[in-house]
Design an enzyme around this catalytic site. Structure first.
Site: not given
Length: 298
Positions: A200, A246
């Protein structure tokens, strides 16, 4: 006195060397052979024959098409790196299904006790975890198989376009450094025992790069903004998601893409090579500093 002149000697009429039945008085400016209109090729001065033009063409190096950011290949380039990354993540996931030890040995871990009872993690010298974690995904728990499915879909959706415009090595550097940025931010601000897996961070880096490069090239950026906002909302609203991974990936990806996209044309190669190296050096320095902070705890 009358004279009876002898007949004039016969003169041969020149003909094309490729078509002997065709009269012509035009010569090739390179080989000096006679050529008919069908065999003539315009040259800078006069005409050349077909063979001389072909021979000259073999000595001319064809220009390699490039994108506006300097990537080779243009639209015909295949997204080899994207497909390879997807294949690597899928292979790692299959390895996880075969043995749970794969996750423990290669996930992102600041410092913690491994199943064997020994200490492990980045602070214990296992720096490779900062990279290997971006190829692992949850095989169960809250997200299960949807974790890898969404990340691979996102990689397939935005990766080829970025690889085409950036070129393979710039794109690969963008992916790896974005994933590394997510791991480093988790290592810096998370608890020492914090752990995480997933691509991610690298994917968020690609999202940020897509936005920056899209703005630079004047393309539509509305869809990527919507996708980013939606994923950030999910990141901060669902427990168990590493927001550090992230956000770290997003920041590094956007910054590196800005260096790629806005580099001066005259020094583009310098910026494109220097920016990833500087980014890597900065992230490595942050890891060293954090490791030194954690050392007294051993």
């Amino acid at each position: 006195m009358s004279t009876d002149p002898s007949p004039a000697p016969e003169t041969s009429v020149p003909t094309c060397y490729r078509h002997p039945g065709r009269e012509t008085y035009v010569r090739c400016t390179r080989c000096d052979r006679f050529i008919c209109p069908e065999c003539m090729r315009d040259a800078a001065v006069g005409h050349q024959c077909v063979e001389c033009v072909a021979e000259g063409g073999r000595g001319v190096r064809k220009a390699v098409p490039r994108t506006v950011l300097g990537a080779r290949g243009g639209a015909s380039a295949k997204p080899v790196v994207t497909y390879t990354l997807i294949g690597a993540c899928v292979a790692a996931y299959l390895a996880e299904l075969a043995s749970w030890r794969v996750v423990w040995e290669f996930m992102m871990l600041g410092r913690g006790v491994l199943p064997g009872g020994e200490l492990g993690g980045v602070a214990e010298g296992e720096w490779y975890r900062l990279f290997t974690t971006m190829f692992l995904h949850q095989r169960g728990g809250t997200f299960g198989i949807t974790h890898i499915l969404f990340n691979m879909w996102a990689l397939w959706a935005v990766g080829p376009a970025l690889e085409q415009v950036l070129g393979r090595w710039r794109y690969l550097a963008l992916y790896l450094l974005s994933g590394l940025g997510g791991s480093v931010l988790l290592y810096l601000v998370g608890e020492p025992g914090s752990s995480a897996v997933g691509a991610s961070g690298a994917i968020f880096g690609l999202f940020g790069a897509y936005f920056v490069i899209g703005r630079r090239l004047g393309g539509p950026v509305g869809p990527i903004v919507l996708l980013l906002v939606l994923n950030l909302v999910i990141t901060f609203s669902i427990p168990g998601i590493s927001w550090q991974g992230h956000v770290g990936g997003l920041v590094v990806g956007a910054a590196l893409a800005a260096a790629y996209a806005y580099a001066p044309a005259a020094r583009r190669n310098l910026f494109h090579i220097g920016a990833p190296l500087v980014t890597l050096a900065l992230l490595a320095a942050l890891v060293v500093v954090r490791t030194a902070e954690l050392s007294p705890a051993t």
